[in-house]
Scaffold this active site. Structure first.
Site, PDB file in Angstrom:
ATOM      1  N   GLU A   1      -9.583  -2.305   5.519  1.00  0.00           N
ATOM      2  CA  GLU A   1     -10.202  -2.045   6.806  1.00  0.00           C
ATOM      3  C   GLU A   1     -11.423  -2.955   7.000  1.00  0.00           C
ATOM      4  OE1 GLU A   1      -8.774  -0.214   8.907  1.00  0.00           O
ATOM      5  OE2 GLU A   1      -7.997   1.659   8.090  1.00  0.00           O
TER       6      GLU A   1
ATOM      7  N   HIS B   1      -7.049  -5.149  10.254  1.00  0.00           N
ATOM      8  CA  HIS B   1      -6.764  -4.827   8.852  1.00  0.00           C
ATOM      9  C   HIS B   1      -5.442  -5.450   8.401  1.00  0.00           C
ATOM     10  CE1 HIS B   1      -4.631  -0.969  10.287  1.00  0.00           C
ATOM     11  NE2 HIS B   1      -3.720  -1.578   9.552  1.00  0.00           N
TER      12      HIS B   1
ATOM     13  N   ASP C   1       0.810  -1.212   0.000  1.00  0.00           N
ATOM     14  CA  ASP C   1       0.000   0.000   0.000  1.00  0.00           C
ATOM     15  C   ASP C   1       0.846   1.267   0.000  1.00  0.00           C
ATOM     16  OD1 ASP C   1       0.944  -0.209   2.671  1.00  0.00           O
ATOM     17  OD2 ASP C   1      -0.926  -1.112   3.328  1.00  0.00           O
TER      18      ASP C   1
ATOM     19  N   ASN D   1      -7.415  -3.558  14.547  1.00  0.00           N
ATOM     20  CA  ASN D   1      -8.796  -3.803  14.120  1.00  0.00           C
ATOM     21  C   ASN D   1      -8.888  -4.918  13.082  1.00  0.00           C
ATOM     22  OD1 ASN D   1      -7.781  -2.579  11.829  1.00  0.00           O
ATOM     23  ND2 ASN D   1      -9.307  -0.933  11.752  1.00  0.00           N
TER      24      ASN D   1
END
Length: 251
Positions: free
Chosen positions: A149, A144, A73, A142
């Site tokens: 996400e 990801h 990314d 979380n």
């Protein structure tokens, strides 16, 4: 793919041990196939892994001269020379310190004129290289992976995504203030990641324990993106004891 597989779990005492083990996966891959295609991650967790790889190259024990890389990314809107861009991260921590061929190191272009086309172009580059042999992943608190996400779908491909407030807050430590953290990123998708032939995920620290447990033991669901890794036939989680603290180690 689509079935549920058992994720291989390796638990080591601490972050240093985890970093060394993950570096070992990469070394083994390059020695087995010098022209390997590596998928690489950024963030705080893999920094020590990259330091160990640099040490091996500088000692003459490893060469990346034939390897190709694709990073997961990049932030949207940060130029490659911006100090907090992932281009700069990789250049500073790995590419500029070793013998990688710059022509074969790739990151998504977060400043592309046509962001809607940038994802497809990145996918085409990966396919042209023959696909990813070994994909390195970190894990967000979380759940990801990359910047996929909660809510990311199994069929997602490289695309622009909005970052959650939780991820923005977690990454704020790398910027002068939370307001400076980009709100969007270009990331490989879940489907892109799952096409790698082998995947190694590193997670350390108590803050990752719940995400680890839900990724490994919980149902496969978009709200826990890393749970999709259960559908891949060759995944290893390298965890320190803190990150593994919620797992039943007898399982």
């Amino acid at each position: 793919m689509g079935g549920i597989n058992v994720i291989e779990i390796e638990i080591v005492p601490d972050h240093e041990s985890a970093s060394a083990r993950v570096a070992g996966f990469i070394v083994e891959q390059i020695r087995r196939k010098p022209a390997s295609v590596l998928g690489l991650a950024t963030g705080g967790t893999p920094e020590r892994t990259y330091e160990l790889l640099v040490e091996k190259v500088n000692a003459g024990h490893l060469s990346f001269s034939q390897a190709t890389t694709f990073n997961l990314d990049e932030y949207v809107g940060l130029l490659p020379d911006h100090p907090q861009s992932y281009h700069a991260y990789m250049r500073f921590r790995l590419f500029g310190e070793t013998d990688f061929d710059a022509e074969r190191t790739h990151l998504p272009k977060g400043t592309a004129d046509e962001l809607s086309d940038a994802g497809g172009q990145y996918e085409a580059l990966i396919a042209e290289a023959g696909g990813i042999d070994l994909q390195l992943l970190g894990l967000g608190a979380n759940g990801h992976i990359g910047f996929n996400e909660p809510g990311a779908t199994e069929d997602s491909r490289t695309r622009v995504v909005d970052l959650t407030e939780e991820t923005i807050a977690a990454n704020a430590r790398f910027f002068d203030s939370p307001e400076d953290v980009p709100r969007r990123a270009l990331t490989m998708g879940i489907a892109t990641i799952l096409e790698a032939r082998e995947i190694v995920l590193i997670a350390t620290g108590e803050s990752k324990a719940e995400a680890v447990e839900r990724s490994v033991r919980g149902p496969v669901a978009p709200q826990m993106p890393a749970s999709f890794l259960q559908q891949h036939p060759s995944v290893t989680f390298v965890l320190d004891e803190a990150a593994a603290s919620l797992l039943d180690k007898r399982a």
